[in-house]
Design a protein around this motif. Structure first.
Motif, short mmCIF file in Angstrom:
data_model
loop_
_atom_site.label_atom_id
_atom_site.label_comp_id
_atom_site.label_asym_id
_atom_site.label_seq_id
_atom_site.Cartn_x
_atom_site.Cartn_y
_atom_site.Cartn_z
N TYR A 87 -7.25 3.80 -8.42
CA TYR A 87 -6.88 3.30 -7.09
C TYR A 87 -6.97 1.77 -7.12
CZ TYR A 87 -7.98 8.14 -6.01
OH TYR A 87 -8.02 9.51 -6.02
N ASP A 88 -6.18 1.13 -6.25
CA ASP A 88 -6.24 -0.33 -6.18
C ASP A 88 -5.76 -0.80 -4.81
OD1 ASP A 88 -3.39 -0.32 -6.21
OD2 ASP A 88 -3.35 -0.55 -8.39
N LYS A 89 -5.59 -2.11 -4.68
CA LYS A 89 -5.23 -2.70 -3.38
C LYS A 89 -3.86 -2.25 -2.88
CE LYS A 89 -3.41 -6.94 -5.47
NZ LYS A 89 -1.99 -6.66 -5.13
N ASP A 90 -3.04 -1.70 -3.76
CA ASP A 90 -1.71 -1.26 -3.36
C ASP A 90 -1.63 0.25 -3.10
OD1 ASP A 90 -0.55 -3.86 -3.60
OD2 ASP A 90 -0.57 -3.60 -5.78
N THR A 91 -2.71 0.96 -3.30
CA THR A 91 -2.72 2.41 -3.08
C THR A 91 -2.69 2.71 -1.59
OG1 THR A 91 -4.03 2.76 -5.08
CG2 THR A 91 -3.98 4.56 -3.49
N THR A 238 2.04 -4.08 6.10
CA THR A 238 3.34 -3.76 5.51
C THR A 238 3.36 -2.44 4.75
OG1 THR A 238 2.74 -5.05 3.54
CG2 THR A 238 3.92 -6.20 5.30
N SER A 239 2.21 -1.85 4.52
CA SER A 239 2.15 -0.64 3.70
C SER A 239 2.26 0.66 4.49
CB SER A 239 0.84 -0.61 2.91
OG SER A 239 -0.27 -0.35 3.78
N VAL A 240 2.24 0.58 5.82
CA VAL A 240 2.07 1.77 6.65
C VAL A 240 3.27 2.72 6.55
CG1 VAL A 240 1.62 2.65 8.97
CG2 VAL A 240 0.61 0.49 8.24
N VAL A 241 2.96 4.00 6.32
CA VAL A 241 3.99 5.05 6.31
C VAL A 241 3.51 6.18 7.23
CG1 VAL A 241 5.26 6.75 4.95
CG2 VAL A 241 4.72 4.51 3.97
N PRO A 242 4.07 6.29 8.45
CA PRO A 242 3.72 7.40 9.34
C PRO A 242 4.55 8.64 9.02
CG PRO A 242 5.10 5.82 10.50
CD PRO A 242 4.96 5.32 9.10
N THR A 259 -2.72 1.10 2.94
CA THR A 259 -3.72 0.60 2.00
C THR A 259 -5.04 0.36 2.72
OG1 THR A 259 -3.12 -1.71 2.40
CG2 THR A 259 -1.92 -0.55 0.65
N ALA A 260 -6.10 0.24 1.92
CA ALA A 260 -7.41 -0.04 2.50
C ALA A 260 -7.41 -1.38 3.22
CB ALA A 260 -8.48 -0.02 1.39
N ARG A 261 -6.73 -2.36 2.65
CA ARG A 261 -6.66 -3.67 3.31
C ARG A 261 -5.97 -3.57 4.67
NH1 ARG A 261 -5.03 -8.34 -1.11
NH2 ARG A 261 -6.88 -8.17 -2.46
N ASP A 262 -4.91 -2.77 4.75
CA ASP A 262 -4.22 -2.63 6.03
C ASP A 262 -5.06 -1.86 7.04
OD1 ASP A 262 -2.10 -4.19 5.34
OD2 ASP A 262 -0.65 -2.57 5.13
N TRP A 263 -5.81 -0.86 6.59
CA TRP A 263 -6.73 -0.20 7.52
C TRP A 263 -7.76 -1.20 8.04
CZ3 TRP A 263 -5.07 3.72 9.86
CH2 TRP A 263 -4.35 4.73 9.21
N ALA A 264 -8.21 -2.11 7.17
CA ALA A 264 -9.16 -3.13 7.60
C ALA A 264 -8.54 -4.06 8.64
CB ALA A 264 -9.65 -3.92 6.40
N LYS A 265 -7.26 -4.38 8.49
CA LYS A 265 -6.59 -5.24 9.47
C LYS A 265 -6.60 -4.61 10.86
CE LYS A 265 -3.48 -7.43 6.12
NZ LYS A 265 -2.08 -7.53 5.63
N LEU A 266 -6.40 -3.30 10.91
CA LEU A 266 -6.43 -2.63 12.20
C LEU A 266 -7.84 -2.65 12.78
CD1 LEU A 266 -4.85 -1.11 14.35
CD2 LEU A 266 -5.32 1.01 13.09
#
Length: 375
Positions: A87-91, A238-242, A259-266
């Motif tokens: 897993y990584d920052k793009d997962t 930018t990674s979100v896929v609903p 991604t984990a980073r995007d969840w953190a942004k929310l």
């Protein structure tokens, strides 16, 4: 030579002192790996080595399940970022029920737009027929999981649960149709009943507020475009896929990937009460409403879990180890976006832990949280 009593006492004390000098002290902690230290940024807002060890143990201790991603923000800056092998920052990680909080944010924006009303009867056509007692269900009831609709979130065998039937069996093609068809089992507003089906009803309400079309593609596009324009794009998520069902309804209680980073942004957006870089993306009053306890459940707000004590031993978070003002998105098998405004903290833990492992893992997560003082 005859030794006097005083001499004997002195010898005994000296022997005791020497023995104590040779006794083992507290066990030394094992050295930290380069990976553990590299996961912590230069200025993490907490003692670096203690933070590196607490974070490392989320990945390495037995009995916690599998931690796949950990991201910690403090004061708006990245403090910790680490991933398990593979897993990584793009997962992109599946939300499971963390999606419910996203749905609540979408509903809040539509309320602010004047498209929906929080305390009016929920605009569900099936319930608007004369004499239908479900007409008493309000949007607030749905958001607080107290609609009164008949439901079982988990059953044995699993295929008998209302959630499984909606997601995978007879309701899967049109989930909102399945969910809104359920009869009442309690008076609307009277009891808390956690329900993924309720969140799909909210997602369907959002779609109908955005378009009059029943065409699945049109409904899907209307919701996806709204979320992207009003929430995801401004935040840089930018990674979100609903995911949507065949009827074009967002599976808003279970299936959003990011991604984990995007969840953190929310999480950071909610910590800042809907504000991002000076722009109020979500009304401040709505975020405050989201973290107000429901009349029927002190640990639940609007599709969001609260760190408030319930008087019961089991709790989905850890109110004894973090401020009561903290709250969290929580997903199946151990997905968490934990937010503590008074600690300026957002912690994302994603992975796979069963029920017993989650209880232990939460205490380890609390070890990370406790390193940050309230301000």
């Amino acid at each position: 030579m005859i030794m006097r009593p005083a001499s004997l006492i002195a010898l005994a004390l000296a022997t005791s002192s020497l023995a104590s000098c040779g006794s083992p002290g507290p066990a030394e902690e094992p050295p930290l790996s380069e990976e553990a230290l590299a996961a912590v940024t230069e200025d993490p807002g907490a003692p670096t080595r203690a933070l590196a060890r607490a974070a490392d143990e989320l990945f390495t201790l037995d009995g916690l399940g599998e931690t796949r991603a950990l991201v910690v923000y403090h004061g708006g800056a990245l403090a910790v970022e680490r991933y398990a092998p593979g897993y990584d920052k793009d997962t992109r990680f599946v939300s499971w029920s963390m999606a419910k909080t996203v749905t609540a944010v979408m509903i809040g924006m539509l309320v602010a737009d004047g498209q929906l009303r929080l305390d009016a009867p929920a605009p569900v056509p099936r319930w608007e027929r004369t004499g239908d007692p479900r007409a008493e269900i309000t949007l607030r009831h749905l958001l607080q999981m107290r609609s009164g609709l008949e439901h079982s979130e988990a059953s044995d065998p699993p295929y008998e649960s209302g959630e499984v039937r909606m997601l995978f069996l007879d309701g899967r093609d049109d989930m909102a149709d399945y969910a809104t068809a359920q009869p009442l089992e309690a008076e609307p507003g009277a009891q808390f009943e956690y329900s993924s089906n309720t969140t799909v009803i909210l997602a369907d309400i959002a779609a109908r507020a955005l378009t009059d079309s029943t065409d699945p593609d049109v409904r899907r596009k209307a919701v996806a475009d709204y979320l992207d324009a009003r929430l995801f794009a401004p935040l840089g998520m930018t990674s979100v896929v609903p995911e949507f069902d065949r009827a074009g309804t967002l599976i808003g209680g279970s299936l959003i990937h990011a991604t984990a980073r995007d969840w953190a942004k929310l999480g950071e957006l909610l910590r800042n009460k809907g504000s991002y870089r000076g722009e109020q993306l979500v009304p401040r009053a709505w975020v405050e409403e989201m973290v107000e306890p429901s009349p029927q459940s002190p640990h639940y707000g609007l599709q969001t879990w609260l760190n408030r004590p319930t008087g019961e031993e089991q709790h989905p978070l850890f109110p004894d180890r973090a401020p009561e003002s903290a709250f969290s998105m929580i997903g199946h098998m151990g997905q968490y976006v934990f937010v503590s405004p008074t600690q300026k903290l957002t912690v994302v833990r994603l992975g796979h832990s069963n029920a017993d492992e989650r209880r232990a893992m939460l205490q380890q997560l609390a070890d990370v949280v406790e390193l940050y003082p309230e301000t």
